[in-house]
Scaffold this motif. Structure first.
Motif, PDB file in Angstrom:
ATOM      1  N   THR A 110      30.357  33.330  30.992  1.00  0.00           N
ATOM      2  CA  THR A 110      31.407  32.141  31.209  1.00  0.00           C
ATOM      3  C   THR A 110      30.885  31.005  31.601  1.00  0.00           C
ATOM      4  O   THR A 110      29.851  30.790  32.244  1.00  0.00           O
ATOM      5  N   THR A 111      31.654  29.988  31.591  1.00  0.00           N
ATOM      6  CA  THR A 111      31.220  28.470  31.858  1.00  0.00           C
ATOM      7  C   THR A 111      32.465  28.006  32.778  1.00  0.00           C
ATOM      8  O   THR A 111      32.607  28.747  33.938  1.00  0.00           O
ATOM      9  N   GLY A 144      36.392  31.456  39.868  1.00  0.00           N
ATOM     10  CA  GLY A 144      35.429  30.306  39.714  1.00  0.00           C
ATOM     11  C   GLY A 144      33.963  31.475  39.888  1.00  0.00           C
ATOM     12  O   GLY A 144      34.024  32.539  40.039  1.00  0.00           O
ATOM     13  N   PRO A 145      32.991  30.399  39.514  1.00  0.00           N
ATOM     14  CA  PRO A 145      31.846  31.229  39.411  1.00  0.00           C
ATOM     15  C   PRO A 145      31.160  31.781  40.811  1.00  0.00           C
ATOM     16  O   PRO A 145      31.486  31.195  41.696  1.00  0.00           O
ATOM     17  N   TYR A 146      30.598  32.880  40.609  1.00  0.00           N
ATOM     18  CA  TYR A 146      29.859  33.526  42.002  1.00  0.00           C
ATOM     19  C   TYR A 146      28.681  32.869  42.447  1.00  0.00           C
ATOM     20  O   TYR A 146      27.941  32.700  41.472  1.00  0.00           O
ATOM     21  N   THR A 231      27.813  30.655  33.959  1.00  0.00           N
ATOM     22  CA  THR A 231      27.776  31.142  35.390  1.00  0.00           C
ATOM     23  C   THR A 231      26.925  32.321  35.658  1.00  0.00           C
ATOM     24  O   THR A 231      26.893  33.403  34.643  1.00  0.00           O
ATOM     25  N   LEU A 232      26.578  32.581  36.732  1.00  0.00           N
ATOM     26  CA  LEU A 232      25.671  33.786  37.062  1.00  0.00           C
ATOM     27  C   LEU A 232      26.843  35.198  36.981  1.00  0.00           C
ATOM     28  O   LEU A 232      26.386  36.146  36.308  1.00  0.00           O
ATOM     29  N   ALA A 233      27.804  35.152  37.459  1.00  0.00           N
ATOM     30  CA  ALA A 233      28.928  36.092  37.380  1.00  0.00           C
ATOM     31  C   ALA A 233      30.395  35.574  37.704  1.00  0.00           C
ATOM     32  O   ALA A 233      30.479  34.485  38.356  1.00  0.00           O
ATOM     33  N   THR A 234      31.286  36.338  37.217  1.00  0.00           N
ATOM     34  CA  THR A 234      32.465  35.885  37.692  1.00  0.00           C
ATOM     35  C   THR A 234      33.583  37.353  37.603  1.00  0.00           C
ATOM     36  O   THR A 234      32.936  38.566  37.188  1.00  0.00           O
ATOM     37  N   SER A 235      34.628  37.275  38.016  1.00  0.00           N
ATOM     38  CA  SER A 235      35.643  38.506  38.012  1.00  0.00           C
ATOM     39  C   SER A 235      37.055  37.980  37.092  1.00  0.00           C
ATOM     40  O   SER A 235      37.218  36.625  37.321  1.00  0.00           O
ATOM     41  N   THR A 236      37.545  38.744  36.407  1.00  0.00           N
ATOM     42  CA  THR A 236      38.676  38.700  35.617  1.00  0.00           C
ATOM     43  C   THR A 236      39.772  38.889  36.682  1.00  0.00           C
ATOM     44  O   THR A 236      39.557  39.824  37.594  1.00  0.00           O
TER      45      THR A 236
END
Length: 340
Positions: A110-111, A144-146, A231-236
């Motif tokens: 994601t961005t 938001g980005p992790y 992004t490094l990671a994120t959550s839905t």
């Protein structure tokens, strides 16, 4: 005329009854405290919007911090079973239940939150409607980005993660942390505070916005993020409604729910979380914590190490779906809305 009197009286009584009908109260539940941005900036305003749009006929009784009992992972069943009418939850708290839309939780997928949330809404409608067949999907967005927030160890390069016990929010973030050399410890957001304070974990993977509500900025000293871009990671995240409750409403009140659902609502929610990220970052800075941004070279190394997570996901999805095509479709939608 006398014969018409009872009929007129009956009609007037029915009209008055309709006008003075008691408001319908929806039970709305989530897992964070009332001080959290999700409660103050999303759930409360959403409830205020449906109340205003329904002229007071729809109201909310909000139950934050799992006040009705259970764990965050049980929110999905609570709304399915009608224990509550609406929930805010993370699909990642129920591993394996949302395998297709999980693609947005892959590393470096994601961005920005608004662009990626718009992409997620389209993706679900195009590829993953079946995953939400037994609930009414009101909104879907990404956090938001992790970042990686650590107590005592400054993470400046990949090798600094070796052996560190880091909180992981989902099964894909668990795989990611393992691929990066850390020891993942799965837990929902509400457990972060105690785990950090007792030293059960060395750090947590989480977005900036959760820091003030969990006091994680007071329990950590270092915060590591990748360079801008993916992004490094994120959550839905999702806002779900019990379908029977929705269908029990009049067409007019269903229209109110529909007005406050969908792509526009999803993007609006993501914007509230983006603003909360800025507040969380500021809280860490004001405490004098060190904010570490990886160099481009280090970011590329992390991204290379994370490739195994995506490859494994594709292989597992290939058993029932075309994993590579789902990844391509998700990235294409993210790119589409990021460029706008």
């Amino acid at each position: 005329m006398k014969a018409l009197a009872p009929l007129v009286a009956s009609l007037l009584f029915g009209l008055c009854s309709a006008v003075t009908a008691a408001p319908i109260t929806l039970k709305v539940a989530h897992f964070l405290p009332p001080s959290s941005p999700g409660h103050k900036d999303v759930i409360q305003p959403w409830c205020e919007a449906i109340k205003a749009d329904s002229d007071g006929q729809l109201q909310c009784q909000i139950y934050p911090a799992m006040q009705l009992g259970g764990t965050p992972a049980q929110l999905l069943n609570q709304v399915r079973d009608g224990v509550v009418d609406v929930v805010w939850t993370l699909p990642g708290y129920n591993p394996g239940m949302f395998p297709i839309s999980e693609v947005f939780e892959l590393p470096f997928m994601t961005t920005t939150a608004p662009a990626s949330s718009r992409a997620l809404w389209d993706f679900i409608n195009d590829y993953a409607q079946a995953e939400f067949a037994d609930v009414k999907l009101i909104a879907a967005w990404i956090s938001g980005p992790y970042q990686i927030h650590t107590r005592k160890t400054a993470v400046r390069k990949l090798s600094d993660l070796a052996g560190l016990k880091i909180r992981a929010p989902s099964r894909l973030s668990t795989r990611l942390l393992s691929a990066l050399g850390a020891t993942p410890v799965g837990m929902p957001v509400p457990q972060i505070t105690e785990a950090l304070s007792k030293g059960v974990i060395d750090g947590a993977m989480a977005p900036w916005e959760v820091l003030p509500a969990t006091k994680a900025h007071e329990l950590t000293q270092y915060h590591t993020d990748v360079v801008k871009g993916r992004t490094l990671a994120t959550s839905t995240m999702v806002l779900l409604m019990n379908p029977a409750r929705y269908h029990s409403l009049s067409p007019e009140l269903q229209a109110v729910i529909d007005k406050n659902s969908g792509a526009t609502t999803s993007v609006w929610i993501s914007e509230q979380f983006a603003q909360a990220d800025a507040v969380g970052l500021q809280a860490a800075q004001e405490r004098g914590n060190e904010i570490i941004y990886l160099t481009t070279t280090q970011t590329e190394r992390w991204e290379a190490a994370a490739l195994t997570v995506t490859e494994q996901w594709i292989q597992q999805m290939n058993q029932q779906h075309k994993g590579a095509e789902l990844v391509k479709a998700a990235r294409s939608l993210v790119d589409k809305y990021t460029k706008k």
